[in-house]
Design a protein around this motif. Structure first.
Motif, PDB file in Angstrom:
ATOM      1  N   ASP A  89       4.235  10.565 -10.580  1.00 36.60           N
ATOM      2  CA  ASP A  89       3.270  11.513 -10.020  1.00 36.60           C
ATOM      3  C   ASP A  89       1.887  10.868 -10.035  1.00 36.60           C
ATOM      4  N   ASN A 107       0.537   8.934  -7.776  1.00 30.69           N
ATOM      5  CA  ASN A 107       0.539   7.570  -7.251  1.00 30.69           C
ATOM      6  C   ASN A 107       0.520   7.600  -5.728  1.00 30.69           C
ATOM      7  N   ALA A 108      -0.317   8.490  -5.189  1.00 29.11           N
ATOM      8  CA  ALA A 108      -0.403   8.628  -3.729  1.00 29.11           C
ATOM      9  C   ALA A 108      -1.115   7.421  -3.138  1.00 29.11           C
ATOM     10  N   LEU A 154      -0.183   1.806  -2.671  1.00 27.68           N
ATOM     11  CA  LEU A 154      -0.137   2.562  -3.914  1.00 27.68           C
ATOM     12  C   LEU A 154      -1.004   1.864  -4.956  1.00 27.68           C
TER      13      LEU A 154
END
Length: 352
Positions: free
Chosen positions: A120, A122-123, A265
């Motif tokens: 989570d 790690n957009a 990322l």
């Protein structure tokens, strides 16, 4: 002797044809200009990429540079070769683009590595100009001129291009023109509209920074020692390990200090334990089905990965993964995510 004279006659005829085309181009014959510029297009494109760190930016810069060169051909006085003139224009154009875009980065430039797989938060970061891979097909293996230090392929290796991004534009250009292309300091001073003293100063500072960031042994030296067949085998074993979810097979290929980054990322991993945890948690578990094609990018072994919802369905372009080897083990994995990089490599957008 007859063969030598024949070759010399052919060279003389070719030079005569070039001189005639140059005269026509200066009088406004665009077709003649195209005939002169086309043989240099590949190396000029690589030069733009080295400065910009992006194949797509290099496309735009080269197109703009050739247009500028054509429109400014009346200013070409013949004091240097047309090749030098084109490199002058391409360098200045690329520096203009670099100044507007800013330096390109890899995740390792942005922060420390992660010890465990980040599932989570790690957009993709859209506000970072990311370094991109380079399709190296057709690029020469030898230096552009006898007095150049780097081979053409050495100078597109990821470590070298990434290091260049840490240099100011004038240092970046001076280093490339001198070490990669073999121009003299005096020639570079003329090309960049500065003094020879300034060029030598820029070279000294650039060499120091690059030496701190680039391994002493280049990938080309490593790959030549291993051999093409073995290099391809390593790339296939890596791809097969991910495709089959075989963590042990993957670990057997890695160095203890291996890194894995995946622009755009932000998170990246260092060490075999962290890299293995990420591999098991994400590509081997959360990605249903993989297909791959072996390729080459930045003069290094590369795997183009395609992701599918199941084994039977289509698989879409997912990443261009460039491998850096130390000996016969993988020490860096750089996965450039997204389909936009596939077309420059001549790769399909999907596989069955």
């Amino acid at each position: 002797m007859g063969e030598f004279l024949s070759e010399r006659s052919a060279d003389t005829a070719a030079q005569g044809a070039d001189d005639a085309d140059l005269a026509r181009a200066c009088l406004g014959d665009h077709a003649a200009f195209t005939r002169l510029a086309e043989p240099l297009r590949r190396e000029l494109h690589a030069h733009c990429y080295r400065i910009l760190g992006s194949t797509h930016d290099a496309d735009d810069a080269l197109q703009d540079a050739l247009l500028r060169a054509w429109r400014g051909l009346a200013r070409f006085e013949g004091r240097s070769s047309l090749r030098t003139w084109l490199y002058t224009v391409a360098t200045r154009t690329s520096l203009d683009v670099a100044e507007a875009r800013g330096k390109r980065a890899l995740p390792v430039d942005l922060g420390p590595s992660s010890d465990r797989a980040v599932l989570d938060g790690n957009a993709p970061l859209a506000d970072v100009a990311w370094l991109g891979p380079y399709p190296d097909a057709g690029l020469a293996d030898s230096p552009a001129r006898p007095d150049a230090r780097y081979e053409q392929r050495e100078a597109i290796e990821l470590a070298f291009v990434a290091a260049l991004q840490h240099l100011p534009g004038n240092q970046r250009a001076a280093l490339l023109l001198f070490e990669v292309l073999g121009f003299s300091a005096a020639e570079i001073a003329t090309m960049m509209d500065t003094s020879t003293t300034s060029v030598n100063s820029a070279l000294a500072r650039a060499r120091k920074i690059v030496a701190e960031k680039v391994p002493s042994r280049t990938q080309q030296q490593t790959l030549r020692q291993i051999g093409d067949a073995r290099v391809r085998e390593i790339a296939i074993r890596y791809a097969t390990a991910l495709e089959r979810g075989d963590a042990d097979a993957l670990v057997s290929l890695l160095t203890e200090d291996v890194t894995w980054s995946m622009p755009p990322l932000p998170h990246w991993y260092r060490g075999v334990e962290a890299v293995t945890d990420f591999a098991v948690q994400v590509p081997m578990t959360r990605c249903p089905s993989w297909r791959y094609l072996v390729a080459s990018a930045n003069g290094q072994p590369t795997v183009a990965f395609y992701l599918g919802n199941d084994d039977a369905g289509p698989h879409v372009a997912w990443s261009i993964t460039v491998l850096t080897l130390r000996g016969e083990h993988i020490t860096e994995i750089t996965s450039f995510l997204g389909p936009d990089d596939f077309a420059p490599f001549g790769l399909p957008a999907s596989l069955p």
